[in-house]
Enzyme design. Structure first.
Site, PDB file in Angstrom:
ATOM      1  CE1 TYR A 137      -3.971  -2.030   5.009  1.00 57.98           C
ATOM      2  CE2 TYR A 137      -3.150   0.163   4.493  1.00 57.98           C
ATOM      3  CZ  TYR A 137      -3.689  -1.039   4.087  1.00 57.98           C
ATOM      4  OH  TYR A 137      -3.947  -1.266   2.749  1.00 57.98           O
ATOM      5  CB  SER A 145      -0.871   0.018   1.254  1.00 57.76           C
ATOM      6  OG  SER A 145      -1.450   1.300   1.435  1.00 57.76           O
TER       7      SER A 145
HETATM    8  N1  LIG Z   1      -8.617  -0.527  -1.799  1.00 60.22           N
HETATM    9  C1  LIG Z   1      -7.633   0.268  -1.428  1.00 60.22           C
HETATM   10  O1  LIG Z   1      -7.815   1.489  -1.364  1.00 60.22           O
HETATM   11  C2  LIG Z   1      -6.286  -0.300  -1.101  1.00 60.22           C
HETATM   12  C3  LIG Z   1      -5.203   0.575  -1.037  1.00 60.22           C
HETATM   13  C4  LIG Z   1      -3.935   0.073  -0.753  1.00 60.22           C
HETATM   14  C5  LIG Z   1      -3.772  -1.277  -0.541  1.00 60.22           C
HETATM   15  N2  LIG Z   1      -4.851  -2.115  -0.599  1.00 60.22           N
HETATM   16  C6  LIG Z   1      -4.606  -3.524  -0.333  1.00 60.22           C
HETATM   17  O2  LIG Z   1      -5.187  -4.308  -1.346  1.00 60.22           O
HETATM   18  C7  LIG Z   1      -5.546  -5.584  -0.821  1.00 60.22           C
HETATM   19  C8  LIG Z   1      -6.974  -5.901  -1.197  1.00 60.22           C
HETATM   20  O3  LIG Z   1      -7.819  -4.976  -0.553  1.00 60.22           O
HETATM   21  P1  LIG Z   1      -9.262  -4.556  -1.123  1.00 60.22           P
HETATM   22  O4  LIG Z   1      -9.218  -3.100  -1.298  1.00 60.22           O
HETATM   23  O5  LIG Z   1      -9.666  -5.421  -2.234  1.00 60.22           O
HETATM   24  O6  LIG Z   1     -10.115  -4.834   0.186  1.00 60.22           O
HETATM   25  P2  LIG Z   1     -11.347  -5.811   0.467  1.00 60.22           P
HETATM   26  O7  LIG Z   1     -12.386  -5.646  -0.591  1.00 60.22           O
HETATM   27  O8  LIG Z   1     -11.714  -5.557   1.880  1.00 60.22           O
HETATM   28  O9  LIG Z   1     -10.710  -7.236   0.307  1.00 60.22           O
HETATM   29  C9  LIG Z   1      -9.826  -7.783   1.235  1.00 60.22           C
HETATM   30  C10 LIG Z   1      -9.612  -9.226   0.855  1.00 60.22           C
HETATM   31  O10 LIG Z   1      -8.729  -9.819   1.804  1.00 60.22           O
HETATM   32  C11 LIG Z   1      -9.266 -11.069   2.185  1.00 60.22           C
HETATM   33  N3  LIG Z   1      -8.835 -11.429   3.530  1.00 60.22           N
HETATM   34  C12 LIG Z   1      -8.878 -10.674   4.652  1.00 60.22           C
HETATM   35  N4  LIG Z   1      -8.423 -11.382   5.697  1.00 60.22           N
HETATM   36  C13 LIG Z   1      -8.074 -12.599   5.225  1.00 60.22           C
HETATM   37  C14 LIG Z   1      -7.551 -13.776   5.811  1.00 60.22           C
HETATM   38  N5  LIG Z   1      -7.279 -13.862   7.120  1.00 60.22           N
HETATM   39  N6  LIG Z   1      -7.320 -14.843   5.013  1.00 60.22           N
HETATM   40  C15 LIG Z   1      -7.586 -14.791   3.686  1.00 60.22           C
HETATM   41  N7  LIG Z   1      -8.085 -13.717   3.075  1.00 60.22           N
HETATM   42  C16 LIG Z   1      -8.337 -12.629   3.844  1.00 60.22           C
HETATM   43  C17 LIG Z   1     -10.775 -10.901   2.060  1.00 60.22           C
HETATM   44  O11 LIG Z   1     -11.392 -12.133   1.806  1.00 60.22           O
HETATM   45  P3  LIG Z   1     -12.270 -12.958   2.873  1.00 60.22           P
HETATM   46  O12 LIG Z   1     -12.983 -11.962   3.728  1.00 60.22           O
HETATM   47  O13 LIG Z   1     -13.098 -13.831   2.037  1.00 60.22           O
HETATM   48  O14 LIG Z   1     -11.251 -13.741   3.620  1.00 60.22           O
HETATM   49  C18 LIG Z   1     -10.908 -10.010   0.851  1.00 60.22           C
HETATM   50  O15 LIG Z   1     -11.000 -10.770  -0.329  1.00 60.22           O
HETATM   51  C19 LIG Z   1      -5.285  -5.501   0.693  1.00 60.22           C
HETATM   52  O16 LIG Z   1      -4.040  -6.080   1.002  1.00 60.22           O
HETATM   53  C20 LIG Z   1      -5.246  -4.017   0.952  1.00 60.22           C
HETATM   54  O17 LIG Z   1      -4.489  -3.687   2.080  1.00 60.22           O
HETATM   55  C21 LIG Z   1      -6.093  -1.662  -0.870  1.00 60.22           C
END
Ligand SMILES: NC(=O)c1ccc[n+]([C@@H]2O[C@H](COP(=O)([O-])OP(=O)(O)OC[C@H]3O[C@@H](n4cnc5c(N)ncnc54)[C@H](OP(=O)(O)O)[C@@H]3O)[C@@H](O)[C@H]2O)c1
Length: 251
Positions: A156, A143
């Site tokens: 985080y 991130s």
């Molecule tokens: N969206 C943003 O603005 C943003 C910015 C920077 C970085 N990111 C990073 O991008 C990645 C994806 O985030 P997103 O934005 O798509 O968020 P999201 O929609 O909340 O998705 C998070 C994903 O992580 C999975 N997850 C969480 N805990 C887990 C566990 N213990 N075991 C396996 N899977 C787990 C969830 O699946 P389940 O609940 O099915 O397990 C879900 O598919 C993350 O690493 C986040 O930090 C996102």
């Protein structure tokens, strides 16, 4: 379905929704067979069914990335289903917005366990196969918060900075085995992870003001960078973190 990743096999964690799902779709669109992993099986099965219906090869595997046995099973199932693994996308992640003083150790541990230890466990379980076969691509989703000082996000930000450091360390450790380890550091992309923020107009406006592009990213805007890091374009590129954040972190 044919493409630049034809015949390759990818594992994507957290692929049921959000960025993980968009990246699973991009990999399948480029011809890879995709194992979609995460905890919520309904989301994963829906994702796999869609990819299969579109002519891809996909399989849903329930896996909590904080569980060593789940991760071992994920690696085994991927190999049993598709014969090998070529690409690992470590995307699972959780966030919590809180002051450090109010943050209980359980919350800190949950974030670090998922975002850092989870990356360690999956990289170890699948990466050992990459080393044995003499090829592989690891793409860690960090991130831009791992590069900046961000109030209310100490756990985080620390976990994501550690993922960037982990990326560099593993890049050096595995370069001689022809395994490339790179990262993508997204800025704000509209997904469930920031749904609470986006429901608050004033908070959203304040965030957009800090992004030079004055908008959030769309999940599909990560696809070109992912395909670059997952394919032959990165054969001589390792340990890098590509920042995709509309300019937020360069100010
Ligand atoms: N969206 C943003 O603005 C943003 C910015 C920077 C970085 N990111 C990073 O991008 C990645 C994806 O985030 P997103 O934005 O798509 O968020 P999201 O929609 O909340 O998705 C998070 C994903 O992580 C999975 N997850 C969480 N805990 C887990 C566990 N213990 N075991 C396996 N899977 C787990 C969830 O699946 P389940 O609940 O099915 O397990 C879900 O598919 C993350 O690493 C986040 O930090 C996102």
């Amino acid at each position: 379905m044919t493409g630049s990743l034809d015949g390759k096999v990818a594992v994507v964690t957290g692929a049921g929704r959000g960025l993980g799902r968009a990246m699973a779709e991009a990999l399948a669109g480029a011809g890879a067979a995709v194992v979609v992993a995460g905890r919520r099986t309904a989301d994963l099965e829906d994702c796999a069914a869609k990819l299969n219906a579109e002519g891809g090869r996909a399989q849903a595997v329930r896996c909590d990335v904080t569980s060593e046995s789940d991760v071992a099973e994920l690696a085994e199932t991927a190999v049993a289903s598709f014969g090998r693994v070529d690409i690992l996308v470590n995307n699972s992640g959780v966030v919590e917005t809180t002051t450090l003083v109010e943050q209980e150790p359980e919350s800190w541990d949950r974030i670090v366990d998922t975002n850092l230890r989870g990356v360690y466990l999956t990289t170890r379980a699948i990466g050992r196969r990459f080393v044995a076969q003499g090829s592989g691509k690891v793409v860690n989703i960090a991130s831009n918060f791992g590069l900046m000082g961000v109030s209310h996000h100490a756990a985080y930000s620390s976990s994501k900075a550690a993922v960037i450091a982990f990326t560099r360390s593993m890049a050096v450790e595995w370069a001689r085995h022809n395994v490339q380890v790179n990262a993508i550091a997204p800025g704000y992309f509209a997904t469930d992870i920031n749904a609470g923020l986006r429901a608050d107009d004033a908070a959203t406006a304040a965030v957009l003001k800090r992004i030079p592009a004055r908008r959030m990213g769309r999940p599909e805007e990560l696809a070109p960078w992912l395909l670059l890091l997952a394919g032959p374009a990165s054969d001589f590129m390792t340990g890098e973190t590509l920042v995709v954040d509309g300019g937020q972190s360069i100010q």
